[in-house]
Design an enzyme around this catalytic site. Structure first.
Site, short mmCIF file in Angstrom:
data_model
loop_
_atom_site.label_atom_id
_atom_site.label_comp_id
_atom_site.label_asym_id
_atom_site.label_seq_id
_atom_site.Cartn_x
_atom_site.Cartn_y
_atom_site.Cartn_z
N LYS A 176 0.87 -1.18 0.00
CA LYS A 176 0.00 0.00 0.00
C LYS A 176 0.90 1.22 0.00
O LYS A 176 2.01 1.18 0.53
CB LYS A 176 -0.89 0.03 1.25
CG LYS A 176 -2.14 0.87 1.06
CD LYS A 176 -3.18 0.09 0.29
CE LYS A 176 -4.49 0.82 0.17
NZ LYS A 176 -5.56 -0.11 -0.24
N1 GLU Z 1 -7.18 -0.09 -3.50
C1 GLU Z 1 -7.88 -1.30 -3.83
C2 GLU Z 1 -7.94 -2.23 -2.64
O1 GLU Z 1 -7.81 -1.81 -1.52
C3 GLU Z 1 -7.35 -1.96 -5.09
C4 GLU Z 1 -5.94 -2.43 -5.02
C5 GLU Z 1 -5.38 -2.93 -6.34
O2 GLU Z 1 -6.14 -3.07 -7.29
O3 GLU Z 1 -4.18 -3.17 -6.39
O4 GLU Z 1 -8.21 -3.40 -2.77
#
Ligand code: GLU
Length: 423
Positions: free
Chosen positions: A113
């Site tokens: 993240k």
């Molecule tokens: N931000 C989204 C999540 O928390 C998508 C993450 C992604 O597609 O890599 O799942």
């Protein structure tokens, strides 16, 4: 009554919730403290300073993070968040949840993240582009289609992904569409990606209602958040016959017992930036919306909104986590005691990263699929994961969250054991 923001700020640190969930999985699986400590510790963290030359010529410095929690099953994967609330601990928790999410839906990624502590609403597009490009160039050594693949999250969009892709590609010397997902279609994005998280939330919400013997047709529903996840979720649920009676956002909430006209609400939000003030409804407090007596509650905004304080007043029979980490550990216990079914985030909102995976596969092969193919593969993966979590939970007497986390931890640990420890 606490406002939504106050409730969130008084909530526990999301990292303690994520760690408590890991500890429960370790206990279920009977793993030792060495494995636990490895999985509790992020593999790699980068904190960078992001100076911005503002449009008025002044300089401001923001802080950005990228946390790669685990790489055992493949490259790191996870979104990038722009919010004034971003902290390193929050990013760590979100990265850990991405590891479990990717393992649970069995896509070949670890978890990551990113975040910048910035309020994107007060910056021009040109400033956001400069911030994004500077952040990208700072984290350049650790990202890439085989290393770590960012995607949109709160406060970022397909535009942000286009800037990241361009910055990375300029540094590399050729176009690398696989470095991010959630890109615009014209740059190698996938059909069906923009609505994928919502579609997935709706698939499991309908399955969960049926599992609890509640007909989706006419099922009363409250959705918190009317952004990337909540907005299309209301649409898909409505198409399935559910009745969305309240929608909340960070500014307040609206209620109509006959069901909200979602097309008109969408137009109102596009024009004003909030659900507040929508004519065909009653205005209610954002926190009160979570406590309405409904069949289905979908928190699809931020973490830590269902707490020990408000959980005893939440009466929805089924809670489906569109957001990451909306339920604190203490609230979770209350929902279990009250026999309310909680479909955990790593299952409920996994549609986004599932289609991110499809986008990455398409970009790496330079071959694009039709929307039907994307949507049917998404549906079958969501529903098969739902069934395996349910079976795992039933067989062991676990909650859906305990089952989903244990299944994921088991898969990550298996990959780690097969690879062995270096050196
Ligand atoms: N931000 C989204 C999540 O928390 C998508 C993450 C992604 O597609 O890599 O799942």
């Amino acid at each position: 009554m606490l406002s939504m923001e106050t409730a969130r700020l008084t909530a526990a640190n999301p990292l303690s919730d994520a760690t408590a969930q890991l500890d429960a999985a370790i206990a279920t699986l009977g793993y030792d403290s060495g494995i636990r400590d490895m999985l509790a510790t992020p593999r790699r963290e980068m904190t960078v300073s992001v100076p911005l030359r503002a449009d008025d010529g002044s300089i401001r410095v923001f802080t950005g993070h990228r946390v790669q929690h685990n790489l055992s099953r493949g490259p790191a994967k996870g979104g990038l968040r722009y919010s004034p609330d971003v902290t390193l601990d929050e990013v760590r928790a979100l990265a850990m949840w991405m590891t479990w999410k990717c393992a649970l839906v069995d896509i070949p990624y670890g978890g990551a993240k990113g975040g910048i502590t910035i309020d994107p609403r007060v910056h021009s597009e040109a400033e956001l582009e400069r911030v994004t490009r500077r952040y990208t160039s700072e984290i350049l050594p650790i990202i890439g289609p085989e290393r770590d693949i960012p995607a949109p999250d709160i406060g970022t969009s397909e535009k942000t992904m286009a800037w990241i892709m361009d910055t990375y590609s300029v540094a590399t010397g050729y176009t690398v569409p696989g470095v991010v997902t959630g890109k615009p279609l014209a740059l190698g994005g996938s059909l069906g990606r923009a609505s994928a998280t919502s579609r997935g939330v709706a698939h499991v919400a309908l399955a969960a209602l049926q599992h609890r013997g509640i007909s989706p047709v006419g099922a009363t529903t409250v959705v918190q958040g009317f952004g990337k996840v909540g907005r299309d979720t209301t649409r898909f649920l409505c198409e399935a016959g559910a009745r969305v009676v309240a929608v909340a956002d960070q500014y307040g909430a609206i209620y109509n017992s006959a069901g909200i006209d979602l097309d008109r609400l969408g137009a109102h939000v596009d024009a004003t930036g909030s659900v507040v003030g929508f004519a065909r409804s009653e205005s209610i407090d954002g926190a009160a919306a979570l406590e309405l007596p409904v069949d289905l509650l979908i928190p699809a905004a931020v973490e830590g909104v269902l707490t020990a304080e408000n959980a005893p007043r939440v009466t929805a029979r089924v809670i489906v986590e569109g957001a990451n980490g909306p339920t604190t550990t203490a609230a979770d216990r209350i929902f279990v005691a009250n026999d309310q079914l909680v479909v955990p985030d790593i299952l409920a909102n996994s549609g986004g990263v599932i289609v991110s995976y499809f986008e990455w596969v398409q970009a790496n092969q330079a071959y694009w699929w039709g929307v039907e193919e994307v949507e049917s593969r998404l549906r079958s993966r969501m529903l098969s994961t739902w069934r395996s979590v349910l079976a795992y939970a039933d067989a062991r007497g676990l909650t859906l969250r305990e089952a989903a986390t244990a299944l994921a931890v088991e898969r990550v640990t298996e990959a780690h054991r097969l690879r062995g420890m270096y050196p």
